[in-house]
Enzyme design. Structure first.
Site, PDB file in Angstrom:
ATOM      1  N   SER A   1       0.088  -0.587  -0.622  1.00 21.04           N
ATOM      2  CA  SER A   1      -0.932  -1.123  -1.531  1.00 21.04           C
ATOM      3  C   SER A   1      -0.923  -2.645  -1.483  1.00 21.04           C
ATOM      4  CB  SER A   1      -0.617  -0.711  -2.969  1.00 21.04           C
ATOM      5  OG  SER A   1      -0.777   0.668  -3.120  1.00 21.04           O
ATOM      6  N   ASP A   2      -1.993  -3.235  -1.977  1.00 22.56           N
ATOM      7  CA  ASP A   2      -2.041  -4.706  -2.085  1.00 22.56           C
ATOM      8  C   ASP A   2      -1.162  -5.233  -3.219  1.00 22.56           C
ATOM      9  OD1 ASP A   2      -4.217  -3.350  -3.734  1.00 22.56           O
ATOM     10  OD2 ASP A   2      -4.057  -5.312  -4.679  1.00 22.56           O
TER      11      ASP A   2
ATOM     12  N   ARG B   1       1.372   4.446   3.203  1.00 26.02           N
ATOM     13  CA  ARG B   1       0.379   3.362   3.052  1.00 26.02           C
ATOM     14  C   ARG B   1       0.908   2.299   2.085  1.00 26.02           C
ATOM     15  NH1 ARG B   1      -3.093   2.188  -1.188  1.00 26.02           N
ATOM     16  NH2 ARG B   1      -4.882   0.916  -0.606  1.00 26.02           N
TER      17      ARG B   1
ATOM     18  N   THR C   1      -4.722   1.137 -10.582  1.00 24.75           N
ATOM     19  CA  THR C   1      -3.902  -0.063 -10.774  1.00 24.75           C
ATOM     20  C   THR C   1      -4.020  -0.615 -12.191  1.00 24.75           C
ATOM     21  OG1 THR C   1      -4.272  -0.628  -8.451  1.00 24.75           O
ATOM     22  CG2 THR C   1      -3.345  -2.357  -9.803  1.00 24.75           C
TER      23      THR C   1
ATOM     24  N   THR D   1      -7.218  -5.364  -8.611  1.00 24.96           N
ATOM     25  CA  THR D   1      -7.340  -3.910  -8.705  1.00 24.96           C
ATOM     26  C   THR D   1      -8.471  -3.468  -7.779  1.00 24.96           C
ATOM     27  OG1 THR D   1      -8.010  -2.086 -10.127  1.00 24.96           O
ATOM     28  CG2 THR D   1      -8.707  -4.269 -10.833  1.00 24.96           C
ATOM     29  N   GLY D   2      -8.362  -2.248  -7.261  1.00 26.48           N
ATOM     30  CA  GLY D   2      -9.417  -1.756  -6.372  1.00 26.48           C
ATOM     31  C   GLY D   2      -8.862  -1.465  -4.998  1.00 26.48           C
TER      32      GLY D   2
END
Ligand code: GLY
Length: 283
Positions: A184-185, A182, A154, A203-204
């Site tokens: 992502s956030d 899926r 990210t 990020t992460g």
């Protein structure tokens, strides 16, 4: 207000073993210098778009060209942007074959539906004549062949301009070797959020970021009067105790830039305060 800028290129100290810390630092320094010039001339939103585009174009980072591949060998990218003036979140989830997912997210700000995902998002990008790109970088193909499951990646930019407008933008290729589809956030309010008090880009590991509602929670706490550094530290105390691997960059209305690191995470960041640049290597 002196314009301030903070950018990140992921939450793992080295996002890909083929590259060194110094390579990441050099890339971030070059990008933040260029982006700061844009911030002075064009304001926070244009600077965030510009900075995220540069990060998306650089194959060192897991966004745009250089995104990690999903389990089925395809790249699906996500991005979002929000600023304190419009107060409108817009994002794109799992879009394919565009050079700059952040531009797709940005173009949705004034539409009736401000977040699009999957095939509809890719078809929308084609209709909008967004620049085409095959985002497959050779080192990512190798990682996929070796079935490397990532946890971090990210890119993001948060800026405040001379008028006090705060803008946050995030872009990602996901974590790598994930189940196709899926989410992502990054293109959720857990991964990207801004209001007149502060802006946050995460990020992460997206699942942990969503579970903690990170970006929106930090902004809400600052709106309630908690200083940004206290809000960030409070959240990461819990994250570290629960062994959650994620990080963030943030910037408040006074121009304080705060980086948060979760368990076993070290955000690759650069800050620009007008004269001085600080990076994750603190030089
Ligand atoms: N933070 C990026 C992702 O989890 O997909």
């Amino acid at each position: 207000m002196i314009p301030k800028l903070i950018i990140h290129g992921g939450a793992g100290l080295v996002e890909s073993p083929e590259f060194t810390e110094r390579q990441y630092e050099k890339a971030l320094k070059g990008i933040i210098k260029e982006t700061y010039s844009k911030l002075l001339k064009k304001g926070a939103r244009e600077a965030v778009l510009y900075g995220v585009r540069l990060l998306e174009d650089n194959p060192l980072f897991n966004a745009g060209y250089g995104s990690r591949l999903q389990k089925d060998g395809r790249v699906r990218m996500s991005a979002a942007i929000m600023d304190s003036v419009s107060q409108k979140f817009s994002g794109v989830i799992n879009v394919c074959n565009v050079r700059h997912p952040i531009d797709v997210a940005n173009s949705l700000q004034r539409k009736r539906h401000t977040v699009l995902g999957g095939r509809g998002a890719t078809e929308y990008a084609r209709r909008q004549k967004m620049e085409y790109c095959s985002p497959l970088a050779p080192h990512r193909i190798k990682e996929h062949e070796e079935r490397v499951k990532g946890e971090t990646g990210t890119v993001g930019v948060v800026a405040i301009d001379s008028r006090g407008c705060i803008c946050a933008g995030t872009s990602t290729g996901g974590v790598g070797y994930e189940t196709p589809g899926r989410v992502s956030d990054s293109a959720t309010v857990a991964g990207t959020y801004a209001s007149k008090v502060c802006g946050v880009s995460c990020t992460g590991k997206g699942e942990s970021i969503v579970n903690q509602a990170v970006a929106a929670k930090i902004v809400a706490r600052v709106e309630d009067g908690v200083p940004l550094n206290v809000a960030v530290e409070r959240l990461f105390k819990i994250a570290r105790s629960k062994k959650l691997k994620f990080g963030l960059i943030s910037l408040d209305a006074e121009g304080n830039a705060v980086v948060g690191n979760g368990y076993n995470s070290k955000v690759l960041y650069a800050k620009h305060y007008g004269q001085h640049i600080e990076t994750f290597l603190k030089r």
